[in-house]
Design an enzyme around this catalytic site. Sequence first.
Site, short mmCIF file in Angstrom:
data_model
loop_
_atom_site.label_atom_id
_atom_site.label_comp_id
_atom_site.label_asym_id
_atom_site.label_seq_id
_atom_site.Cartn_x
_atom_site.Cartn_y
_atom_site.Cartn_z
N ARG A 120 0.84 -1.21 0.00
CA ARG A 120 0.00 0.00 0.00
C ARG A 120 0.88 1.26 0.00
O ARG A 120 0.61 2.23 0.72
CB ARG A 120 -0.93 0.04 1.22
CG ARG A 120 -1.83 -1.16 1.37
CD ARG A 120 -2.92 -1.24 0.31
NE ARG A 120 -3.77 -2.39 0.57
CZ ARG A 120 -3.55 -3.61 0.09
NH1 ARG A 120 -2.51 -3.84 -0.71
NH2 ARG A 120 -4.37 -4.60 0.38
N SER A 145 -10.57 0.23 4.12
CA SER A 145 -9.75 -0.03 5.31
C SER A 145 -9.16 1.28 5.81
O SER A 145 -8.54 2.01 5.05
CB SER A 145 -8.58 -0.95 4.95
OG SER A 145 -9.07 -2.13 4.37
N GLU A 192 -4.33 4.43 6.61
CA GLU A 192 -4.12 4.23 5.16
C GLU A 192 -4.54 5.47 4.34
O GLU A 192 -3.74 5.99 3.57
CB GLU A 192 -4.87 2.99 4.67
CG GLU A 192 -4.61 2.70 3.21
CD GLU A 192 -5.46 1.57 2.66
OE1 GLU A 192 -5.16 0.41 2.96
OE2 GLU A 192 -6.42 1.86 1.93
P1 FAD Z 1 -8.61 9.61 -4.21
O1 FAD Z 1 -9.21 9.27 -2.91
O2 FAD Z 1 -9.28 10.65 -5.03
O3 FAD Z 1 -7.08 9.99 -3.98
C1 FAD Z 1 -6.25 9.19 -3.19
C2 FAD Z 1 -4.84 9.79 -3.20
O4 FAD Z 1 -4.30 9.69 -4.51
C3 FAD Z 1 -4.85 11.29 -2.86
O5 FAD Z 1 -3.68 11.58 -2.15
C4 FAD Z 1 -4.84 11.96 -4.22
O6 FAD Z 1 -4.25 13.24 -4.20
C5 FAD Z 1 -3.99 10.98 -5.03
N1 FAD Z 1 -4.37 10.97 -6.45
C6 FAD Z 1 -5.56 10.62 -7.00
N2 FAD Z 1 -5.51 10.68 -8.33
C7 FAD Z 1 -4.25 11.07 -8.66
C8 FAD Z 1 -3.57 11.34 -9.89
N3 FAD Z 1 -4.16 11.20 -11.07
N4 FAD Z 1 -2.28 11.75 -9.83
C9 FAD Z 1 -1.65 11.93 -8.64
N5 FAD Z 1 -2.25 11.70 -7.45
C10 FAD Z 1 -3.53 11.27 -7.46
N6 FAD Z 1 -7.86 0.08 -1.75
C11 FAD Z 1 -7.14 -1.03 -2.00
O7 FAD Z 1 -5.92 -0.95 -2.20
N7 FAD Z 1 -7.71 -2.26 -2.04
C12 FAD Z 1 -9.03 -2.44 -1.84
O8 FAD Z 1 -9.52 -3.56 -1.90
C13 FAD Z 1 -9.83 -1.30 -1.55
N8 FAD Z 1 -11.13 -1.43 -1.28
C14 FAD Z 1 -11.87 -0.33 -0.96
C15 FAD Z 1 -13.23 -0.50 -0.67
C16 FAD Z 1 -14.02 0.59 -0.35
C17 FAD Z 1 -15.48 0.39 -0.03
C18 FAD Z 1 -13.45 1.90 -0.36
C19 FAD Z 1 -14.30 3.09 -0.07
C20 FAD Z 1 -12.11 2.08 -0.63
C21 FAD Z 1 -11.30 0.95 -0.94
N9 FAD Z 1 -9.93 1.09 -1.23
C22 FAD Z 1 -9.19 -0.04 -1.52
C23 FAD Z 1 -9.29 2.41 -1.19
C24 FAD Z 1 -9.43 3.21 -2.53
O9 FAD Z 1 -10.51 2.74 -3.28
C25 FAD Z 1 -8.17 3.11 -3.39
O10 FAD Z 1 -7.05 3.61 -2.70
C26 FAD Z 1 -8.30 3.90 -4.70
O11 FAD Z 1 -7.18 3.69 -5.52
C27 FAD Z 1 -8.47 5.40 -4.49
O12 FAD Z 1 -8.84 5.97 -5.73
P2 FAD Z 1 -9.50 7.41 -5.82
O13 FAD Z 1 -9.56 7.78 -7.25
O14 FAD Z 1 -10.79 7.44 -5.08
O15 FAD Z 1 -8.40 8.28 -5.07
P1 NAP Z 2 -9.87 -10.77 4.91
O1 NAP Z 2 -10.01 -11.75 3.82
O2 NAP Z 2 -10.86 -10.74 6.02
O3 NAP Z 2 -8.41 -10.89 5.52
C1 NAP Z 2 -8.00 -10.02 6.58
C2 NAP Z 2 -6.59 -9.54 6.29
O4 NAP Z 2 -5.73 -10.65 6.29
C3 NAP Z 2 -6.51 -8.88 4.94
O5 NAP Z 2 -6.39 -7.50 5.14
C4 NAP Z 2 -5.31 -9.52 4.26
O6 NAP Z 2 -4.22 -8.64 4.04
C5 NAP Z 2 -4.81 -10.55 5.22
N1 NAP Z 2 -4.71 -11.85 4.53
C6 NAP Z 2 -5.68 -12.76 4.39
N2 NAP Z 2 -5.19 -13.85 3.76
C7 NAP Z 2 -3.91 -13.61 3.48
C8 NAP Z 2 -2.88 -14.35 2.85
N3 NAP Z 2 -3.09 -15.58 2.39
N4 NAP Z 2 -1.68 -13.79 2.72
C9 NAP Z 2 -1.44 -12.58 3.19
N5 NAP Z 2 -2.38 -11.82 3.81
C10 NAP Z 2 -3.60 -12.33 3.96
O7 NAP Z 2 -9.79 -9.29 4.28
P2 NAP Z 2 -10.95 -8.34 3.78
O8 NAP Z 2 -11.04 -7.18 4.68
O9 NAP Z 2 -12.20 -9.10 3.44
O10 NAP Z 2 -10.34 -7.79 2.43
C11 NAP Z 2 -10.15 -8.64 1.35
C12 NAP Z 2 -9.10 -8.06 0.44
O11 NAP Z 2 -9.54 -6.79 -0.06
C13 NAP Z 2 -7.77 -7.79 1.15
O12 NAP Z 2 -6.73 -8.07 0.26
C14 NAP Z 2 -7.84 -6.32 1.48
O13 NAP Z 2 -6.56 -5.72 1.50
C15 NAP Z 2 -8.66 -5.76 0.34
N6 NAP Z 2 -9.42 -4.59 0.80
C16 NAP Z 2 -8.74 -3.43 0.94
C17 NAP Z 2 -9.41 -2.29 1.35
C18 NAP Z 2 -8.71 -0.97 1.46
O14 NAP Z 2 -9.35 0.03 1.61
N7 NAP Z 2 -7.41 -0.94 1.38
C19 NAP Z 2 -10.76 -2.35 1.65
C20 NAP Z 2 -11.40 -3.57 1.52
C21 NAP Z 2 -10.73 -4.69 1.09
P3 NAP Z 2 -4.08 -7.71 2.74
O15 NAP Z 2 -4.91 -6.50 3.05
O16 NAP Z 2 -2.62 -7.39 2.73
O17 NAP Z 2 -4.54 -8.45 1.53
#
Ligand code: FAD
Ligand code: NAP
Length: 339
Positions: free
Chosen positions: A165, A239, A334
């Site tokens: 991340r 998250s 995050e």
């Molecule tokens: P924004 O929120 O608009 O911006 C995020 C950051 O990026 C800010 O600092 C902004 O300035 C910068 N930015 C945006 N666009 C640009 C650009 N073109 N150039 C330079 N900087 C830029 N994330 C995960 O990694 N995995 C997931 O599974 C995941 N699941 C999610 C589920 C939900 C329900 C929600 C609400 C969020 C989740 N996220 C997840 C977080 C989020 O969706 C991601 O980080 C996504 O990439 C953010 O995109 P955005 O366009 O909304 O960014």
């Molecule tokens: P989950 O399956 O309940 O698992 C909980 C956590 O354990 C996850 O965050 C995941 O880490 C870790 N994990 C599970 N199995 C793993 C493996 N085999 N090896 C390494 N790490 C493992 O998680 P969840 O909340 O439902 O999310 C599912 C996936 O979507 C995850 O990958 C999560 O990162 C992603 N997600 C991200 C966001 C966001 O906003 N960043 C929001 C929702 C979901 P990792 O997070 O490193 O995968």
Amino acid sequence: MPLYLPHFNLQNYNTLASPVCAAFFTSIKDEDELHAAIKFAKEKELPLLVLGGGSNIVLHEDFPGLVLHIQLMGRELVRADKDFYYVKAAAGESWSSFVDYCLDEGFYGLENLSLIPGSVGAAPIQNIGAYGVELKDVFSELTALDVKTGLSITFTPESCQFGYRDSVFKNEMLDRFVITSVTFKLEKQPNLKLQYPALQAALADYGPQEITPELVSEVVCEIRRSKLPDPKQIPNVGSFFKNPIVSAKKLTELQKNYPDIVSYPVDSRHVKLAAGWLIDRAGWKGRELDAAVHAQQALVLTNPHRLKAAVVLGLAAAIKEAILQKFGVVLEQEPRNYP
Ligand code: FAD
Ligand code: NAP
């Protein structure tokens, strides 16, 4: 010439629904508009906020600068070699729609990343990841405009310095570049990544021949819909904390008091703890103050009353302190705070 809207309410432009205002707001639909907007901000000495879908930011107070809402659109197959397609998407494209487009075209590798909110341009910022795949696994290169020099630069996988991340854009190059397009290296033949436990469980009843990229995408979407609140119904940014990486020694200490603690190996000396498990075990899952801890996933903090995101930061601070006291583990936020 872009239009600069003053005192602009951002509540519908961030998925936490924080009702704060930007001093100025403008939509960027092409690179000329981007150059003009950066010049405008420089002349007025305004800080910039580059905005995609607003799904990974915490707008806790009014933003005293110019918001650049990235609306650069377009996607194309730029080349192919024996095994891969190279597909380019402009930064303003919806990530989720881009994943669907690639599946429809037979460009494989993005299926585990289905239904992540936000834009293509933001995806490299934190090297988005889910269900065992990260952006870096499918990344070829990106182009970005240097806010300081006005030059367009190409970033390779190495120069992006992707981590968990994390990327160079959250560190040395913070606020220096606006990403304008991203090119992905996608497989011609399906190469499924099915090791993630939740995915394995959901696919257990299917035979190997039945498991296609389309099915994996469907299953990922189903799991996500069952666990994660839809931001349109219950505002959230996914998250709220990263899963903390600790030493193997620290894990051994924790296991004495918490034998069922959830952890995953990172390397020979480090493990990743599930932050959601820590928050749950500390008794915060489902708790509701002005903001709330989501009952299906303790890692997700919500803003059900659509208040200023300061209330979410207050809850996050209380959770961080509780986790530090109980487990001696520091949680790192995050999404990024603005201002
Ligand atoms: P924004 O929120 O608009 O911006 C995020 C950051 O990026 C800010 O600092 C902004 O300035 C910068 N930015 C945006 N666009 C640009 C650009 N073109 N150039 C330079 N900087 C830029 N994330 C995960 O990694 N995995 C997931 O599974 C995941 N699941 C999610 C589920 C939900 C329900 C929600 C609400 C969020 C989740 N996220 C997840 C977080 C989020 O969706 C991601 O980080 C996504 O990439 C953010 O995109 P955005 O366009 O909304 O960014
Ligand atoms: P989950 O399956 O309940 O698992 C909980 C956590 O354990 C996850 O965050 C995941 O880490 C870790 N994990 C599970 N199995 C793993 C493996 N085999 N090896 C390494 N790490 C493992 O998680 P969840 O909340 O439902 O999310 C599912 C996936 O979507 C995850 O990958 C999560 O990162 C992603 N997600 C991200 C966001 C966001 O906003 N960043 C929001 C929702 C979901 P990792 O997070 O490193 O995968």
